[in-house]
Design a protein around this motif. Structure first.
Motif, PDB file in Angstrom:
ATOM      1  N   GLU A  68       5.253   0.321   7.691  1.00  0.00           N
ATOM      2  CA  GLU A  68       6.681   0.150   7.449  1.00  0.00           C
ATOM      3  C   GLU A  68       7.159   1.066   6.322  1.00  0.00           C
ATOM      4  OE1 GLU A  68       9.950  -3.412   6.564  1.00  0.00           O
ATOM      5  OE2 GLU A  68       7.800  -3.868   6.568  1.00  0.00           O
ATOM      6  N   VAL A  69       6.299   1.279   5.316  1.00  0.00           N
ATOM      7  CA  VAL A  69       6.656   2.220   4.245  1.00  0.00           C
ATOM      8  C   VAL A  69       6.934   3.596   4.843  1.00  0.00           C
ATOM      9  CG1 VAL A  69       5.828   3.407   2.178  1.00  0.00           C
ATOM     10  CG2 VAL A  69       5.380   0.959   2.481  1.00  0.00           C
ATOM     11  N   GLY A  70       6.039   4.050   5.718  1.00  0.00           N
ATOM     12  CA  GLY A  70       6.241   5.343   6.349  1.00  0.00           C
ATOM     13  C   GLY A  70       7.477   5.393   7.216  1.00  0.00           C
ATOM     14  N   MET A  71       7.743   4.319   7.964  1.00  0.00           N
ATOM     15  CA  MET A  71       8.913   4.297   8.846  1.00  0.00           C
ATOM     16  C   MET A  71      10.213   4.275   8.048  1.00  0.00           C
ATOM     17  SD  MET A  71       7.944   1.887  12.122  1.00  0.00           S
ATOM     18  CE  MET A  71       7.504   0.448  11.140  1.00  0.00           C
ATOM     19  N   ARG A  72      10.245   3.488   6.978  1.00  0.00           N
ATOM     20  CA  ARG A  72      11.483   3.360   6.201  1.00  0.00           C
ATOM     21  C   ARG A  72      11.786   4.586   5.366  1.00  0.00           C
ATOM     22  NH1 ARG A  72      12.959  -2.356   3.381  1.00  0.00           N
ATOM     23  NH2 ARG A  72      12.370  -3.816   5.024  1.00  0.00           N
ATOM     24  N   LEU A  73      10.747   5.174   4.788  1.00  0.00           N
ATOM     25  CA  LEU A  73      10.962   6.201   3.764  1.00  0.00           C
ATOM     26  C   LEU A  73      10.570   7.594   4.216  1.00  0.00           C
ATOM     27  CD1 LEU A  73       9.692   4.120   0.727  1.00  0.00           C
ATOM     28  CD2 LEU A  73      12.040   4.480   1.456  1.00  0.00           C
ATOM     29  N   GLY A  74      10.118   7.719   5.443  1.00  0.00           N
ATOM     30  CA  GLY A  74       9.756   9.035   5.939  1.00  0.00           C
ATOM     31  C   GLY A  74       8.456   9.522   5.345  1.00  0.00           C
ATOM     32  N   GLY A  75       7.960  10.625   5.840  1.00  0.00           N
ATOM     33  CA  GLY A  75       6.694  11.160   5.343  1.00  0.00           C
ATOM     34  C   GLY A  75       6.828  11.742   3.951  1.00  0.00           C
TER      35      GLY A  75
ATOM     36  N   ASP B 207       5.163  13.988   0.594  1.00  0.00           N
ATOM     37  CA  ASP B 207       4.414  15.229   0.450  1.00  0.00           C
ATOM     38  C   ASP B 207       3.024  15.015  -0.130  1.00  0.00           C
ATOM     39  OD1 ASP B 207       6.657  17.246   1.040  1.00  0.00           O
ATOM     40  OD2 ASP B 207       7.542  16.024  -0.544  1.00  0.00           O
ATOM     41  N   LEU B 208       2.870  13.979  -0.938  1.00  0.00           N
ATOM     42  CA  LEU B 208       1.636  13.740  -1.677  1.00  0.00           C
ATOM     43  C   LEU B 208       1.356  12.248  -1.692  1.00  0.00           C
ATOM     44  CD1 LEU B 208      -0.611  14.415  -3.854  1.00  0.00           C
ATOM     45  CD2 LEU B 208       1.204  14.206  -5.572  1.00  0.00           C
ATOM     46  N   THR B 209       0.086  11.890  -1.525  1.00  0.00           N
ATOM     47  CA  THR B 209      -0.310  10.495  -1.716  1.00  0.00           C
ATOM     48  C   THR B 209      -1.403  10.415  -2.774  1.00  0.00           C
ATOM     49  OG1 THR B 209      -2.074  10.426  -0.030  1.00  0.00           O
ATOM     50  CG2 THR B 209       0.195   9.987   0.701  1.00  0.00           C
TER      51      THR B 209
ATOM     52  N   VAL C 225      -8.943  -1.220  -0.854  1.00  0.00           N
ATOM     53  CA  VAL C 225      -9.304  -0.502   0.366  1.00  0.00           C
ATOM     54  C   VAL C 225     -10.635   0.230   0.169  1.00  0.00           C
ATOM     55  CG1 VAL C 225      -6.959  -0.164   1.226  1.00  0.00           C
ATOM     56  CG2 VAL C 225      -7.929   1.505  -0.367  1.00  0.00           C
ATOM     57  N   ASN C 226     -11.364   0.418   1.254  1.00  0.00           N
ATOM     58  CA  ASN C 226     -12.511   1.315   1.218  1.00  0.00           C
ATOM     59  C   ASN C 226     -12.025   2.719   1.583  1.00  0.00           C
ATOM     60  OD1 ASN C 226     -12.471   1.604   4.099  1.00  0.00           O
ATOM     61  ND2 ASN C 226     -13.680  -0.264   4.311  1.00  0.00           N
ATOM     62  N   PRO C 227     -12.874   3.738   1.494  1.00  0.00           N
ATOM     63  CA  PRO C 227     -12.389   5.103   1.731  1.00  0.00           C
ATOM     64  C   PRO C 227     -11.788   5.329   3.111  1.00  0.00           C
ATOM     65  CG  PRO C 227     -14.475   5.158   0.557  1.00  0.00           C
ATOM     66  CD  PRO C 227     -14.251   3.731   0.962  1.00  0.00           C
ATOM     67  N   GLU C 228     -12.375   4.737   4.135  1.00  0.00           N
ATOM     68  CA  GLU C 228     -11.830   4.918   5.474  1.00  0.00           C
ATOM     69  C   GLU C 228     -10.444   4.271   5.599  1.00  0.00           C
ATOM     70  OE1 GLU C 228     -16.169   5.322   5.444  1.00  0.00           O
ATOM     71  OE2 GLU C 228     -14.865   3.676   4.803  1.00  0.00           O
ATOM     72  N   GLU C 229     -10.274   3.115   4.991  1.00  0.00           N
ATOM     73  CA  GLU C 229      -8.964   2.476   4.998  1.00  0.00           C
ATOM     74  C   GLU C 229      -7.959   3.273   4.179  1.00  0.00           C
ATOM     75  OE1 GLU C 229     -10.248  -2.234   5.418  1.00  0.00           O
ATOM     76  OE2 GLU C 229     -10.317  -1.246   3.454  1.00  0.00           O
ATOM     77  N   ALA C 230      -8.418   3.923   3.116  1.00  0.00           N
ATOM     78  CA  ALA C 230      -7.519   4.752   2.303  1.00  0.00           C
ATOM     79  C   ALA C 230      -6.937   5.892   3.132  1.00  0.00           C
ATOM     80  CB  ALA C 230      -8.274   5.302   1.096  1.00  0.00           C
ATOM     81  N   VAL C 231      -7.752   6.477   4.000  1.00  0.00           N
ATOM     82  CA  VAL C 231      -7.249   7.542   4.880  1.00  0.00           C
ATOM     83  C   VAL C 231      -6.209   6.973   5.840  1.00  0.00           C
ATOM     84  CG1 VAL C 231      -7.872   9.182   6.693  1.00  0.00           C
ATOM     85  CG2 VAL C 231      -9.320   8.948   4.668  1.00  0.00           C
ATOM     86  N   ARG C 232      -6.435   5.766   6.339  1.00  0.00           N
ATOM     87  CA  ARG C 232      -5.443   5.134   7.218  1.00  0.00           C
ATOM     88  C   ARG C 232      -4.129   4.910   6.484  1.00  0.00           C
ATOM     89  NH1 ARG C 232      -7.773  -0.140   9.889  1.00  0.00           N
ATOM     90  NH2 ARG C 232      -5.737  -0.022  10.961  1.00  0.00           N
ATOM     91  N   VAL C 233      -4.203   4.481   5.220  1.00  0.00           N
ATOM     92  CA  VAL C 233      -2.980   4.310   4.425  1.00  0.00           C
ATOM     93  C   VAL C 233      -2.263   5.645   4.275  1.00  0.00           C
ATOM     94  CG1 VAL C 233      -2.086   3.704   2.147  1.00  0.00           C
ATOM     95  CG2 VAL C 233      -3.857   2.283   3.200  1.00  0.00           C
TER      96      VAL C 233
ATOM     97  N   THR D 229       2.443   9.023   5.440  1.00  0.00           N
ATOM     98  CA  THR D 229       2.864  10.412   5.673  1.00  0.00           C
ATOM     99  C   THR D 229       3.369  10.616   7.090  1.00  0.00           C
ATOM    100  OG1 THR D 229       0.564  11.031   6.190  1.00  0.00           O
ATOM    101  CG2 THR D 229       1.324  11.385   3.936  1.00  0.00           C
ATOM    102  N   ARG D 230       2.967   9.746   8.018  1.00  0.00           N
ATOM    103  CA  ARG D 230       3.417   9.751   9.412  1.00  0.00           C
ATOM    104  C   ARG D 230       3.218  11.129  10.053  1.00  0.00           C
ATOM    105  NH1 ARG D 230       5.463   5.259  11.064  1.00  0.00           N
ATOM    106  NH2 ARG D 230       6.687   6.165  12.757  1.00  0.00           N
ATOM    107  N   ASP D 231       4.259  11.724  10.604  1.00  0.00           N
ATOM    108  CA  ASP D 231       4.090  12.976  11.344  1.00  0.00           C
ATOM    109  C   ASP D 231       3.882  14.180  10.423  1.00  0.00           C
ATOM    110  OD1 ASP D 231       6.640  12.944  10.332  1.00  0.00           O
ATOM    111  OD2 ASP D 231       7.644  13.524  12.188  1.00  0.00           O
ATOM    112  N   ARG D 232       3.882  13.951   9.116  1.00  0.00           N
ATOM    113  CA  ARG D 232       3.641  15.044   8.172  1.00  0.00           C
ATOM    114  C   ARG D 232       2.197  15.038   7.666  1.00  0.00           C
ATOM    115  NH1 ARG D 232       5.755  15.712   3.644  1.00  0.00           N
ATOM    116  NH2 ARG D 232       5.913  17.976   3.908  1.00  0.00           N
TER     117      ARG D 232
END
Length: 393
Positions: A282-289, A291-293, A309-317, A322-325
């Motif tokens: 929802e963060v990605g949908m509301r605020l768009g992609g 540039d940096l996480t 989160v573990n590292p794999e979950e961090a990548v999912r976050v 960032t969505r399509d970016r």
């Protein structure tokens, strides 16, 4: 890391913790509050008393029974399993060699999009000519006392006196490894123009340490705050996280959060401490992609899967926000390598993170402590040796 540890001890501790009475917690807070008023530094570091915090949070619609809660069901991070304690005493998270630390060289003018990792969750982000410092912790220990508690495994790359002018100090929640009293008090004194932006309730701690209330902005989940500076406006959006809060016996009186910070041309996401949550979609949908996480990748454990989160979950976050970016955005891993807070090995977060990033077409850059990355040019200091952490792991 795999584990066969039973949760029996953890569940017993959770049930025991739930039997603590409100009267008992009130008494404990009264005692520590009295010590704080007498000037004991360790007691003062506990922060504001319960009654004062509640004056700051009373307007929040997210309070339930006087406390904040995660959107998803989470098991409390209470752990009394003796084998877990033994594992921590063995300190599996110690590095094998000295951790290389760079001394930052801050430019006179803030850049368009540049990040300097100062260890753990402390990052100095230069965003469209303005500077935001996240969760500054420069003390030797993340603890209310100087003699006990997790100690740094590498020196702080810089002290408060070494920092350039800061526009905003951004806080994710009130745990000691994210809200360090000596650091923020020193920052408030040395950076009189800096504002403090924090989740609702955390401002009570800042006020109790002498920081003027008119320098503090407190936000609840999905609240926005626009602050104007010489180079333009910055919009701070308080976004959800899956964690907990508390500096003493009483938990969850203050809110915890992740953040999206948007400038005139660029934006970044700061995870703070969090377990995995579908709310990041929802963060990605509301605020768009963005540039940096800046996403936490360390201090995970099978015993507390819901709050880190573990590292794999961090990548999912990273992919969610960032969505399509995702192909253009950069992830800088944080919350690893500075304090020994879990049972995984020192280098395990990065050893697991990089393959997960490759599998998900995510760009990850891993600076040394004190290293800086220019996200516009994709260059920086602390990147000359692309596998610098291997000598420590």
């Amino acid at each position: 890391m795999t584990s066969t540890i039973s949760r029996t001890g953890t569940n017993l501790a959770q049930r025991a913790a739930s039997t603590l009475t409100t009267a008992g917690l009130t008494t404990a807070n009264a005692v520590t509050g009295g010590l704080a008023r007498r000037g004991l530094p360790a007691a003062r570091a506990l922060g504001a008393e319960t009654a004062e915090i509640r004056r700051h949070t009373a307007s929040s619609p997210r309070l339930r029974d006087g406390m904040f809660h995660n959107a998803e069901q989470s098991e409390p991070a209470v752990d009394a399993d003796f084998r877990v304690l033994l594992d921590m005493i063995r300190r599996p998270g110690r590095p094998r060699g000295p951790i290389p630390v760079l001394r930052p060289d801050f430019a006179d003018q803030a850049g368009a999009l540049r990040a300097t990792w100062l260890g753990h969750a402390s990052v100095l982000v230069e965003l469209d000519g303005m500077r935001i410092l996240t969760d500054p912790v420069f003390s030797q220990r993340c603890s209310p006392a100087r003699a006990v508690g997790p100690a740094r495994m590498h020196a702080a790359p810089a002290g408060v006196a070494d920092l350039p002018p800061i526009d905003v100090v951004l806080i994710s929640h009130d745990h000691y490894d994210h809200l360090d009293m000596p650091t923020v008090v020193d920052l408030a004194a040395r950076q009189p123009g800096a504002r403090f932006v924090a989740p609702i309730g955390v401002g009570a701690h800042l006020v109790s340490w002498g920081i003027a209330a008119d320098r503090i902005d407190q936000l609840d989940w999905w609240d926005d705050q626009v602050l104007s500076f010489g180079h333009g406006d910055l919009t701070f959006t308080c976004t959800p996280a899956r964690h907990f809060s508390g500096r003493s016996l009483t938990r969850n009186l203050t809110q915890w959060a992740s953040w999206v910070v948007s400038g005139p041309a660029h934006s970044f996401f700061f995870s703070g401490d969090t377990g995995f949550s579908e709310q990041f979609d929802e963060v990605g949908m509301r605020l768009g992609g963005v540039d940096l996480t800046l996403v936490a990748v360390g201090a995970y454990d099978p015993v507390w899967p819901d709050v880190h989160v573990n590292p794999e979950e961090a990548v999912r976050v990273h992919r969610m926000v960032t969505r399509d970016r995702v192909g253009d955005a950069v992830m800088i891993p944080i919350h690893w390598g500075t304090f020994n807070l879990a049972r995984h090995s020192w280098g395990d977060p990065i050893a697991r993170l990089l393959p997960a990033a490759d599998e998900n077409a995510a760009t990850v850059m891993v600076p040394q402590p004190g290293g800086a990355i220019d996200l516009v040019t994709r260059s920086g200091t602390g990147l000359q040796d692309p596998m610098w952490w291997e000598v420590c792991a």
